[in-house]
Motif scaffolding. Structure first.
Motif, PDB file in Angstrom:
ATOM      1  N   ALA A 222       9.966 -26.452 -31.524  1.00 20.87           N
ATOM      2  CA  ALA A 222       9.728 -27.884 -31.716  1.00 20.87           C
ATOM      3  C   ALA A 222       8.338 -28.272 -31.229  1.00 20.87           C
ATOM      4  CB  ALA A 222      10.798 -28.690 -30.984  1.00 20.87           C
ATOM      5  N   ASP A 223       7.920 -27.733 -30.085  1.00 20.32           N
ATOM      6  CA  ASP A 223       6.583 -28.060 -29.570  1.00 20.32           C
ATOM      7  C   ASP A 223       5.492 -27.530 -30.494  1.00 20.32           C
ATOM      8  OD1 ASP A 223       7.824 -29.267 -27.437  1.00 20.32           O
ATOM      9  OD2 ASP A 223       7.552 -27.584 -26.046  1.00 20.32           O
ATOM     10  N   VAL A 224       5.701 -26.325 -31.025  1.00 25.36           N
ATOM     11  CA  VAL A 224       4.707 -25.755 -31.942  1.00 25.36           C
ATOM     12  C   VAL A 224       4.593 -26.618 -33.201  1.00 25.36           C
ATOM     13  CG1 VAL A 224       4.244 -23.802 -33.478  1.00 25.36           C
ATOM     14  CG2 VAL A 224       4.917 -23.399 -31.105  1.00 25.36           C
ATOM     15  N   TYR A 225       5.712 -27.059 -33.725  1.00 24.47           N
ATOM     16  CA  TYR A 225       5.674 -27.881 -34.944  1.00 24.47           C
ATOM     17  C   TYR A 225       4.874 -29.160 -34.720  1.00 24.47           C
ATOM     18  CZ  TYR A 225       7.164 -31.055 -38.628  1.00 24.47           C
ATOM     19  OH  TYR A 225       7.160 -31.954 -39.664  1.00 24.47           O
ATOM     20  N   TRP A 226       5.162 -29.874 -33.652  1.00 23.57           N
ATOM     21  CA  TRP A 226       4.486 -31.149 -33.425  1.00 23.57           C
ATOM     22  C   TRP A 226       3.016 -30.949 -33.082  1.00 23.57           C
ATOM     23  CZ3 TRP A 226       6.587 -34.968 -35.579  1.00 23.57           C
ATOM     24  CH2 TRP A 226       7.958 -35.144 -35.617  1.00 23.57           C
TER      25      TRP A 226
END
Length: 580
Positions: free
Chosen positions: A245-249
């Protein structure tokens, strides 16, 4: 080592930002086996993010970072800034230009990108909301998705083809791990369907790799070299889902300003390459001329630079160091600054390129990783300094060009205004001249010369019972001749007046009865000519009667020579005014 008792207030603020100790897979989570790994998409429906609680076992990690203050003063500055109730992003960006310490990079990048709010009191809540939002996207597009359209199937197929190609020197085993490949597949697919104007493009998988490595480094004290496949095996699926999730954002925030250049059927990428070519022409003219003389087009080597942001031209450590500077310029990747870096990067190899022909130059530019594999902090700082010089020189060039263009436009505007004023003045003068000419012509139509007035008279009786027709105000035709110029018309009118003046001054023309036996000439019509003929006959008859009467009443006298009869003047023998 600082005693723990003095760190308690500090740790409460710092704990949410610190690297976390790896959560081992033995906690009842799915583990990697020889047959494969459980798909992350299948586990998303069971995931519930916590509100940022920090485990007691992380205190040891905190103590180790605090103990390194004396070894790295810059690390102390970053920790002091990150633990503030509200992080000063301007100060953080200014100090990030020269690089971010590895241990605080996983906390600094999300702040610089705008993914984390600067206020610490809102940070945990914002992270929970963002991660839950990504979870819903995964569940919607992957977990609960049953029927895929033809376009979606093509997209998934292309992503699965590109994921095995994703590799970086020193991290080959990491990106071959099934969990990391599943993470990449989820991020790439969801980002593509969330940006339908862009869709998926080759190279997007490379743009995710620095964020995956940096986010995973938070579990190994920021040591980039310790991020490998063995670390992935020790992390639980829940932790990997949080990283995903952090990588996506982070990718979404980082590419916001670059997105217009990736739009399908858009010329944005070609525009970037064209601008790079112009920038090299201004900054490094010898290299530009040499490449053009050898027929080396910038499209042959710079497309990869624009799409992958130099990831394939350097080692991963150098790329992460370069992206520290990128993020210090703003919350998104600045396309203009990337062009400055590419120009500086090309100028590093200008001496070698000047001695190469077409084939050697193409091979050289496509094998850059071999030239930069030994680069370190010194070379990266030189590259960034040179990029700043390029930025200043290009800005000055653009300013001067804009100033010159503004002057040229101002001169053109002044010339247009003067032309308009001259046109208006010429129109006014021409209108006045035409009005004066019209007034003169109207005056001439209403005014007759004295000689012309003598031709306007009323005929009286000539002898007993004889009358003369009436001439009614005969006027010279002084009207305008459309087919002649004013000078020609004046010449014609002067000739007519002279002709009429000669006619009036002739001895054969005068007052009524001034010459006995001379008929009065009229110039009006054929009826006047007929009357003139009758008048001539009557005059001859009167003369014969008078002669007979004289012979009867007078005494005989000596015969004298017979008098020559007076020849009446016919209208054909009289000077007549030309037909007007």
């Amino acid at each position: 080592m600082t005693p723990k008792g003095h760190l308690t207030p500090f740790l409460k603020e710092f704990r949410p930002l610190l690297p976390r100790k790896p959560a081992l897979a033995s906690r009842g989570c799915a583990t990697a086996t020889g047959d494969g790994v459980t798909s992350l998409a299948d586990d998303w429906s069971m995931l519930h993010f916590e509100d940022g609680e920090i485990l007691e076992e992380q205190v040891n990690v905190t103590d180790s970072i605090i103990g390194d203050y004396a070894d790295d003063p810059r690390l102390g500055f970053f920790i002091g800034e990150l633990t503030q109730p509200a992080v000063n992003l301007d100060t953080l960006r200014e100090n990030s230009r020269n690089g971010i310490p590895n241990r605080v990079r996983p906390s600094t990048w999300p702040l610089l990108l705008g993914y984390w709010p600067p206020e610490s009191k809102h940070r945990n809540e914002a992270l929970k909301y963002k991660r839950e939002a990504y979870k819903e996207l995964v569940v919607h597009w992957l977990t609960n998705k049953v029927d895929y359209s033809e376009e979606e199937m093509k997209l998934i197929k292309q992503i699965k083809v590109d994921i095995p190609r994703t590799s970086s020197k020193g991290y080959v085993s990491l990106f071959r791990h099934p969990r990391i490949q599943t993470m990449l597949q989820n991020v790439l697919y969801i980002w593509s369907v969330q940006h339908p104007d862009i869709l998926y493009f080759q190279g997007l998988n490379d743009l995710c790799t620095p964020f995956i490595i940096v986010m995973l480094s938070s579990f190994v004290d920021g040591d980039l070299r310790a991020v490998n496949a063995s670390l992935i095996n020790r992390l639980s699926p829940q932790i990997l889902q949080t990283v995903e999730a952090d990588v996506y954002w982070c990718v979404d925030h980082f590419l916001q300003e670059m997105q217009p250049h990736y739009i399908v059927h858009n010329l944005g990428l070609q525009a970037l390459i064209k601008q790079l070519e112009e920038m090299v022409q201004v900054i490094d003219a010898p290299v530009y001329r040499h490449l053009k003389e050898q027929g080396v087009d910038f499209l042959f080597f710079s497309v990869r630079w624009m799409i992958c942001l130099l990831i394939r031209e350097m080692s991963m450590g150098n790329i992460i160091r370069l992206w520290d500077t990128y993020m210090s310029k703003g919350p998104h990747c600045n396309p203009q600054y990337h062009l400055h870096v590419c120009t500086a990067f090309l100028s590093f190899f200008s001496e070698d390129l000047l001695s190469m022909d077409f084939s050697k130059a193409i091979m050289y530019l496509q094998q850059m990783p071999e030239k930069t594999s030994r680069w370190g902090e010194k070379e990266m700082r030189a590259l960034i300094d040179r990029a700043d010089i390029v930025s200043k020189r290009w800005t000055s060039f653009v300013s001067i060009s804009s100033f010159i263009c503004a002057i040229v436009l101002a001169l053109l505007l002044v010339a247009m205004i003067l032309a308009m004023l001259i046109g208006i003045l010429a129109t006014i003068l021409l209108t006045g001249a035409l009005a004066a000419e019209l007034h003169v012509q109207q005056s001439r139509k209403l005014t007759l010369t004295p000689a012309a007035k003598r031709l306007s008279f009323t005929a009286g009786s000539s002898g007993s019972g004889s009358t003369t027709p009436k001439l009614n105000s005969w006027k010279l035709p002084m009207g305008r001749i459309p087919s002649a110029s004013p000078l020609v018309r004046r010449s014609q009118q002067a000739a007519r007046l002279a002709s009429m003046t000669a006619l009036v001054a002739s001895p054969a023309v005068g007052r009524r009865g001034s010459l006995p036996g001379t008929p009065i000439i009229t110039l009006n019509s054929s009826k006047n000519n007929k009357y003139n003929n009758n008048n001539s006959n009557n005059s001859n008859n009167n003369n014969n009667s008078n002669n007979n009467n004289n012979n009867l009443t007078s005494a005989p006298s000596t015969p004298s020579a017979p008098s020559t009869p007076t020849t009446p003047t016919s209208p054909s023998n009289m000077p007549v005014s030309p037909t007007l």
